[in-house]
Design a protein around this motif. Structure first.
Motif, short mmCIF file in Angstrom:
data_model
loop_
_atom_site.label_atom_id
_atom_site.label_comp_id
_atom_site.label_asym_id
_atom_site.label_seq_id
_atom_site.Cartn_x
_atom_site.Cartn_y
_atom_site.Cartn_z
N GLN A 340 42.71 42.01 40.04
CA GLN A 340 41.74 40.95 40.27
C GLN A 340 40.81 40.79 39.07
O GLN A 340 40.53 39.66 38.63
N TYR A 341 40.32 41.91 38.53
CA TYR A 341 39.43 41.87 37.37
C TYR A 341 40.13 41.28 36.15
O TYR A 341 39.61 40.39 35.47
N LEU A 342 41.33 41.77 35.86
CA LEU A 342 42.04 41.30 34.68
C LEU A 342 42.48 39.84 34.81
O LEU A 342 42.59 39.13 33.81
N ALA A 343 42.73 39.39 36.04
CA ALA A 343 43.08 37.98 36.23
C ALA A 343 41.94 37.06 35.85
O ALA A 343 42.17 35.91 35.44
N VAL A 344 40.71 37.54 35.97
CA VAL A 344 39.55 36.76 35.52
C VAL A 344 39.36 36.92 34.01
O VAL A 344 39.12 35.96 33.27
N LEU A 403 50.06 39.28 36.18
CA LEU A 403 49.22 39.01 35.01
C LEU A 403 50.01 38.33 33.90
O LEU A 403 49.46 37.51 33.15
N LEU A 404 51.30 38.65 33.78
CA LEU A 404 52.13 37.98 32.78
C LEU A 404 52.27 36.49 33.08
O LEU A 404 52.39 35.67 32.16
N LEU A 405 52.25 36.14 34.35
CA LEU A 405 52.30 34.72 34.71
C LEU A 405 51.01 34.00 34.34
O LEU A 405 51.03 32.81 34.02
#
Length: 448
Positions: A340-344, A403-405
């Protein structure tokens, strides 16, 4: 340089950020990390309220005597006499109640820190409901003691001779008792949530995302700073760099016509003598100009250090994966929040911050963790401990694929690297082909 941070102003914001930082933001953050400020203010407020209500009660009695309303005054004294028993009981029992409640709470916090990470104690210290509960409890105790000094005469004072009756004071004491009971229920509920993994992780993730949102956007253009002409050494106590007063540093750099560059990153440990600021284009500002510009403490905070949230989530996951705990489900919950954090963060520039003065000139350069740094912090240690746990490897692979997406092409390399390293680790650890295939099948729930 001083170890205390000063207030933030408007001149230290990045040019790409439309709003200025809040005034006294770092002072407010420092007060939130203390547990004594709110209770102390509550005690002072209780004393001030007692003085005001004592004067009002005296005026009420004087008014009734002037009007000759001795019957009403007698009823008032009767009510105050009945309330005296309650006030006496409250003053005798409240301190014991406070000790029992907070002793149980400290045991709960100790259990949570042992099961998750010692960093969760910070959540308790910063909890608003914890501070409010202790504040109201202590204020009720102190106020009830003060009210007892306002009673005159024996059990049935003479209405013709009495000068004051603590009517309003007794009513407020009863109100404080009711409020204390309500806060006690809310406080116990909050403490029980602190012992659950999900709410703790949700709190850490929420604070981390708010810290990430507060961080000014960096500039893609790298201004030429020129050669380093001087250094400013750290002269205060050793400790962790918690943050800097951007406005103070920008003002000092503007007055001296230089550009300052923060050498350590927020969260680094400083010892006296280490260079903390590099000066470009002139002489270093005086120590007086830089006083209170750098905040150093005993541990990291999330105020200007968003990566600290990832550090906490990683710590909890590592403890869960240790042989002494062996709780892969908790590690999967941590990975949920890490993704969730890295997606932001994947949508943010994550470039060095260039703080400008009012004329738009760069005056302070501040390094921040880049995308690769955040990905390594999030996955490196967990990946090394997860190879033998198919539940965690499946969740980790699903998170990397998600995250790659989301990641642009230039940010996929660290994610692909960690995916390859995870596959290699599982292949070395799991000898059976069927076991490897199962462990390397992405699954957002790990194993259902």
């Amino acid at each position: 340089m001083s170890g205390k941070s000063g207030p933030s102003g408007t001149s230290g914001t990045s040019a790409s950020v439309p709003r200025a930082p809040r005034a006294l933001a770092s002072l407010r953050e420092r007060l939130r990390d203390t547990f004594w400020c709110a209770p102390a203010a509550g005690l002072v407020g209780a004393f001030a309220l007692w003085l005001v209500l004592s004067e009002l009660d005296t005026r009420i009695v004087a008014y009734l005597k002037e009007e000759g309303a001795y019957e009403e005054l007698g009823d008032l004294l009767t009510f105050a006499g009945d309330a005296r028993t309650i006030v006496t009981t409250v003053s005798a029992a409240m301190m014991t109640f406070i000790g029992v409640v907070f002793s149980i709470s400290l045991v709960a916090v100790q259990m949570a820190s042992g099961q998750l990470t010692p960093r969760v104690v910070r959540i308790f210290v910063r909890s608003r409901i914890s501070k409010l509960t202790l504040t109201v409890f202590l204020a009720t105790f102190a106020f009830s003691l003060l009210v007892l000094t306002s009673y005159e005469g024996g059990a049935e004072p003479d209405p013709h001779r009495v000068t004051s009756a603590p009517l309003l004071q007794s009513l407020l004491t009863l109100g404080l008792v009711g409020l204390s009971l309500l806060l006690f229920v809310a406080y116990v509920s909050s403490t029980l949530r602190l012992m659950q993994v999900g709410p703790v992780l949700d709190h850490i993730a929420g604070e981390s995302l708010r810290a990430l949102a507060r961080q000014p956007e960096g500039s893609a253009d790298e201004p030429s700073l020129g050669p380093v002409t001087a250094h400013v050494a750290h002269r205060d106590r050793a400790g962790v760099l918690r943050g800097v007063s951007v406005a103070r540093l920008v003002r000092a750099a503007r007055r001296h016509g230089v550009v300052l560059r923060l050498v350590p990153r927020t969260g680094d440990f400083l010892v006296p003598g280490m260079p903390v600021l590099a000066v470009h284009g002139g002489a270093a500002p005086s120590r007086r100009a830089l006083r209170h510009a750098v905040s150093v403490g005993v541990e990291r905070t999330l105020f200007q250090d968003p990566a600290f949230g990832l550090r906490q989530l990683s710590d909890i996951a590592l403890r869960a994966l240790s042989s002494s705990v062996n709780d892969p489900t908790t590690a999967v919950q941590c990975l949920d929040r890490i993704v969730q954090y890295l997606a932001v963060a994947v949508r943010l520039p994550l470039t060095p911050l260039h703080h400008r003065d009012r004329r738009g000139d760069v005056r302070l350069v501040q390094q921040v963790p880049g995308w690769t740094d955040l990905v390594d912090l999030a996955f490196e240690e967990i990946r090394g401990c997860a190879a033998a746990s198919p539940q965690v490897t499946r969740r980790l692979l699903a998170g990397l694929d998600d995250l790659l997406l989301l990641a642009p092409e230039e940010r996929k390399e660290p994610l692909l690297r960690h995916r390859v390293l995870l596959v290699e680790a599982v292949e070395r650890t799991v000898p059976e082909a069927a076991g490897r295939a199962f462990a390397l099948r992405p699954d957002r729930q790990g194993i259902g």
